[in-house]
Design an enzyme around this catalytic site. Structure first.
Site, mmCIF file in Angstrom:
data_model
loop_
_atom_site.group_PDB
_atom_site.id
_atom_site.type_symbol
_atom_site.label_atom_id
_atom_site.label_comp_id
_atom_site.label_asym_id
_atom_site.label_seq_id
_atom_site.Cartn_x
_atom_site.Cartn_y
_atom_site.Cartn_z
ATOM 1 N N LYS A 148 73.147 -24.421 81.694
ATOM 2 C CA LYS A 148 73.683 -24.465 83.058
ATOM 3 C C LYS A 148 73.735 -25.928 83.448
ATOM 4 O O LYS A 148 72.703 -26.599 83.560
ATOM 5 C CB LYS A 148 72.810 -23.670 84.024
ATOM 6 C CG LYS A 148 73.478 -23.599 85.386
ATOM 7 C CD LYS A 148 72.588 -23.133 86.489
ATOM 8 C CE LYS A 148 73.002 -23.851 87.752
ATOM 9 N NZ LYS A 148 72.081 -23.632 88.855
ATOM 10 N N GLY A 200 69.173 -23.789 97.914
ATOM 11 C CA GLY A 200 67.981 -23.644 98.747
ATOM 12 C C GLY A 200 68.248 -23.439 100.219
ATOM 13 O O GLY A 200 67.311 -23.291 101.006
HETATM 14 C C1 LIG Z 1 67.831 -21.452 89.691
HETATM 15 C C2 LIG Z 1 68.868 -22.475 89.695
HETATM 16 O O1 LIG Z 1 69.493 -22.760 88.726
HETATM 17 C C3 LIG Z 1 69.130 -23.149 90.979
HETATM 18 O O2 LIG Z 1 69.513 -24.447 90.764
HETATM 19 C C4 LIG Z 1 70.176 -22.343 91.667
HETATM 20 O O3 LIG Z 1 71.231 -23.105 91.989
HETATM 21 C C5 LIG Z 1 69.618 -21.458 92.718
HETATM 22 O O4 LIG Z 1 69.913 -21.811 94.031
HETATM 23 P P1 LIG Z 1 69.146 -21.070 95.246
HETATM 24 O O5 LIG Z 1 67.718 -21.486 95.122
HETATM 25 O O6 LIG Z 1 69.815 -21.573 96.490
HETATM 26 O O7 LIG Z 1 69.315 -19.602 95.063
#
Ligand SMILES: CC(=O)[C@@H](O)[C@H](O)COP(=O)(O)O
Length: 257
Positions: free
Chosen positions: A96, A157
């Site tokens: 990712k 977040g």
């Molecule tokens: C788990 C991960 O790869 C994070 O970088 C993702 O983008 C999640 O974002 P949230 O915490 O806003 O759900």
């Protein structure tokens, strides 16, 4: 169920592994979610050491597929180096790809993202790029060799949900055959259902589950919402209309004016 790089996944939900109150609660949340993929940050989990081996035992027991990420990288060089380390540590060509371009919003840097994606895809990686809903950037990521796109719902977040539904819908319509995952910013199960109703293949979330008062219960709520949204989409929803249309027939009324 979604297919990413030829692999069928058992669930439309992907979960992050950060910020849980304890490893036991993380495990409960994963089991309640039914998630088939766990994202893992190289910075948090090294393959060796005590924390690393405990974490691996947990992941093995959950039977999920690991998607390492380049969280926290701000340049092409940093992201590419991190991806190489992740391939060694986690033993997967999946990555990712996050290349952050803006400190306050953690918005991806689209130029660096495309360049890093091109380098990694040419080197045999199967890249899951964390991007915005921008159509032009999406096209360039596909040209660079990505077979999956992960547009943000909102800043990581934030829990704000799908802040640009128009853009997300346009992306879905423009690339009907590309697996699309809404990643980041999802705060409530209703946001997940909305992404499914738009025709997205999956969601990736972390904070909304990990930071809930009861992470396992929230994970279950998200699983139900994802299932409901996907089922609604598959059932071919009615077209919305501006004007009222009586749903009850006139026949049988006592008085007709
Ligand atoms: C788990 C991960 O790869 C994070 O970088 C993702 O983008 C999640 O974002 P949230 O915490 O806003 O759900």
């Amino acid at each position: 169920m979604p297919r990413f790089y030829g692999v069928e996944i058992r669930s439309r939900m992907m979960l992050g592994t950060a910020q849980y109150p304890s490893p036991a609660i993380l495990a409960e949340a994963f089991r309640a979610s039914g998630a088939g993929i766990a994202t893992v940050s190289l910075r948090r989990e090294s393959g060796g050491g005590r924390a690393g081996s405990d974490f691996w035992t947990l992941i093995r027991e959950l039977g999920v597929r690991v998607l390492p990420n380049t969280a926290g990288c701000h340049s092409v060089k940093e992201a590419v180096t991190t991806a190489h380390m992740a391939r060694e540590v986690f033993g997967t060509t999946w990555i990712k790809l996050e290349v952050i371009g803006h400190t306050d919003t953690l918005q991806p840097d689209p130029f660096a993202l495309v360049e890093a994606a091109r380098i990694l895809a040419a080197d045999g990686f199967e890249v899951f790029p964390y991007t915005t809903e921008d159509l032009v950037v999406a096209g360039k990521l596909l040209d660079a060799g990505c077979e999956v796109l992960m547009p943000w719902g909102a800043p990581i977040g934030s829990g704000l949900g799908l802040v640009n539904p128009y853009g997300l819908r346009a992306l879905r319509e423009r690339f009907p055959d590309v697996p699309l995952v809404v990643d980041a910013g999802i705060g409530l199960p209703s946001h997940a259902a909305a992404a499914m109703e738009m025709g997205y293949d999956a969601i990736l979330l972390n904070t909304a589950v990990a930071k809930a008062g009861d992470p396992a219960a929230m994970a279950r709520a998200f699983a139900l919402a994802v299932e409901a949204g996907a089922a609604g989409r598959a059932a071919d929803p009615m077209e919305p209309r501006d004007m009222a249309a009586a749903s009850t027939p006139e026949i049988g009324r006592a008085f007709l004016e």
